[in-house]
Design an enzyme around this catalytic site. Structure first.
Site, PDB file in Angstrom:
ATOM      1  N   GLU A 174       0.847  -1.213   0.000  1.00 60.59           N
ATOM      2  CA  GLU A 174       0.000   0.000   0.000  1.00 60.59           C
ATOM      3  C   GLU A 174       0.877   1.256   0.000  1.00 60.59           C
ATOM      4  O   GLU A 174       0.758   2.123   0.858  1.00 60.59           O
ATOM      5  CB  GLU A 174      -0.980  -0.010   1.181  1.00 60.59           C
ATOM      6  CG  GLU A 174      -1.979  -1.136   1.072  1.00 60.59           C
ATOM      7  CD  GLU A 174      -3.214  -1.017   1.971  1.00 60.59           C
ATOM      8  OE1 GLU A 174      -3.264  -0.131   2.835  1.00 60.59           O
ATOM      9  OE2 GLU A 174      -4.136  -1.833   1.780  1.00 60.59           O
ATOM     10  N   GLU A 296      -4.980  -8.736  -0.275  1.00 60.11           N
ATOM     11  CA  GLU A 296      -5.804  -8.390   0.901  1.00 60.11           C
ATOM     12  C   GLU A 296      -7.248  -8.285   0.438  1.00 60.11           C
ATOM     13  O   GLU A 296      -7.570  -7.460  -0.431  1.00 60.11           O
ATOM     14  CB  GLU A 296      -5.351  -7.072   1.537  1.00 60.11           C
ATOM     15  CG  GLU A 296      -4.015  -7.196   2.237  1.00 60.11           C
ATOM     16  CD  GLU A 296      -3.632  -5.946   3.033  1.00 60.11           C
ATOM     17  OE1 GLU A 296      -4.535  -5.219   3.504  1.00 60.11           O
ATOM     18  OE2 GLU A 296      -2.415  -5.721   3.171  1.00 60.11           O
TER      19      GLU A 296
END
Ligand code: AHR
Length: 494
Positions: A174, A296
């Site tokens: 991220e 995820e």
């Protein structure tokens, strides 16, 4: 409209990689500490510090890979703090997750031991946000180099003579957010630089995964693919299922029908995301060499009352089971591009497959879906068409049935079905074309509970559990079954 499904049992549309069934364990809340790792001196039965009950349950899922150490934690993890004698390992603050002290007792050696015991592929996520190129490069050398070198020698000094096999390595996490708040142009350049030093030592060939977009950030995918396709094997994608957005998280239990519906809608959005990101990837990688790695995914609800908000501990109900079933079905549909996925997270965090309290544990409804779907791992995805009634609420309409089929190496056809309606049963007609035997043996299991919020606890661990699916009829290659509302079923034919 009737519910009619046609499966072409002799038309494969690609292999469903078993890696779609991957898991994710971060240093977050009670996932690693308490959930997996209790230490060798614990009263909880363990193997090298890893709790035996959790090991046994995870082994039964045949999990293909395990991502670690994060998540956001990865971009502030310094791996050298987690090696050597445990009592002298550096203590740090886990700033992302609850501000608790991280004693680094679970590090590289402990993670590799866990993977060895689970017979699963390690997927290690490196630190770009706050780590150096040298640090990342030395970690790979430490784990995988067999010759004489500073890092290989250090590994030997710490008790591991032979290098580990390491295939999957993530270069940051991220990086548009907790991994450094970067622009895609900047991250893309950093990615190219960092991955250069993620070396292949000996016959250890690393599959390099670039940090991908947040949900629908199509520009991120465009820039990464345009600038860095030739340097990557995979590009990650994260999408969490939230019934009412990030700002208004909803409780995991005791939800109403609108929240149920919105949860299904948010989970099904995965299909649009993969379709649109894949279309961009296709422009730069038409042969689909680069995998989309959905490392995820899962539900994100309010934490359970009275628990640390930074620990992301939530219950897991029949609603989570449906989210798991339909998301895995979406991945099957996109198996040409989705080469790996990791549910977040394995134990005690977000959409877990296992919950623990002290020495007690339970498996969740989500666990049962993973277990029921096991036969799809590495099976051939089959062509399937369906006509299904609409499931509608507040002007939005979804397909009531989510379905996929595969043919396993054993020759059996596996059909996974989710009825996402909260109140309408479905009578299904499934036409099986291309089967050698028109009246083969059929066996099925179903996960269902009349209460949509039904869930398991450590004191009542069998409230939601799979049962044999009764009333299956088959005649001339036509299967007939009834699926109750809010249920997940898997059939095996042949
Ligand atoms: O899974 C919890 C967190 O969600 C991860 O650490 C991060 O990558 C994501 O935002």
């Amino acid at each position: 409209m009737s519910n009619r499904i046609v499966i072409n049992a002799d038309l494969s549309k690609g292999t469903i990689s078993r890696h779609i069934y991957g898991h994710f364990a971060e240093h977050l809340g009670r996932c690693i500490y308490g959930g997996i790792w209790v230490g060798e001196d614990s009263d909880i039965p363990n193997t090298n510090g890893i709790r035996n009950d959790v090991l046994e349950a995870l082994k039964n899922l045949q999990i293909p890979n395990l991502r670690w150490p994060g998540g956001c934690f990865a971009d502030e993890y310094h791996w050298k703090d987690g090696i050597g004698p445990r009592e002298t390992r550096k203590r740090m603050v886990n700033t992302h997750w609850g501000g608790v002290v991280e004693n680094n007792h679970f590090g590289t050696h402990e993670f590799m031991k866990l993977c060895e015991l689970l017979e699963t592929e390690p997927y290690v996520n490196g630190n770009v946000g706050s780590g150096t190129v040298q640090e990342m490069s030395e970690w790979v050398e430490y784990m995988t180099f067999d010759g004489e070198s500073p890092m290989a020698d250090l590994r030997r000094k710490n008790g591991q003579d032979k290098p580990w096999k390491l295939k999957y390595f993530g270069v940051g996490n991220e990086n548009w957010g907790c991994g450094g708040n970067m622009r895609p142009e900047y991250y893309s350049d950093l990615y190219r630089r960092y991955q250069t030093y993620v070396r292949n030592y000996g016959d250890n060939k690393i599959y390099r995964i670039a940090g991908g977009p947040n949900i629908d950030d199509y520009k991120w995918t465009e820039v990464l693919m345009r600038e860095s396709t030739r340097f990557m094997d995979g590009l990650s994608l994260h999408h969490y299922t939230l019934p009412d957005g990030w700002e208004n998280k909803q409780p995991a239990l005791g939800f109403d029908h609108t929240q149920w519906f919105n949860t299904m809608k948010s989970a099904l959005y995965m299909d649009e995301l993969i379709t649109r990101h894949s279309a961009i990837m296709d422009q730069y990688d038409p042969k689909k060499r680069v995998g989309m790695i959905v490392d995820e995914w899962g539900t994100w609800f309010q934490v359970e009352p009275g628990t640390n908000p930074g620990f992301l501990y939530q219950q897991n109900s029949m609603r989570d089971a449906l989210v798991a079933g339909i998301t895995l079905n979406v991945f099957h549909d996109h198996c040409d591009r989705v080469h790996m996925a990791n549910i977040a997270q394995t134990v005690n965090v977000l959409q877990s497959v296992i919950l623990t309290e002290g020495e007690k544990m339970t498996v969740t409804p989500t666990y049962h879906v993973f277990e029921m779907y096991k036969a799809h791992q590495d099976a051939e995805a089959l062509e399937l068409t369906k006509q299904t009634p609409k499931y509608e609420m507040n002007g939005t309409s979804l397909e009531q049935i989510s379905a996929t089929a595969s043919r396993g190496k054993d020759g059996r056809v596996n059909i996974s079905l989710c009825n996402i309606s909260h109140d309408q049963a479905a009578e299904l007609t499934i036409e099986l074309r291309g089967l050698a035997d028109a009246e083969p043996h059929v066996q099925g299991r179903i996960l269902h509970h009349d209460d949509l919020s039904a869930h398991n606890t450590v004191d009542a661990p069998n409230v939601v559990a799979p049962a044999e699916l009764s009333g299956i009829q088959i005649e001339n290659g036509i299967l007939r079954i009834t699926l109750p509302a809010a249920s997940v079923a898997v059939l095996h034919v042949g």
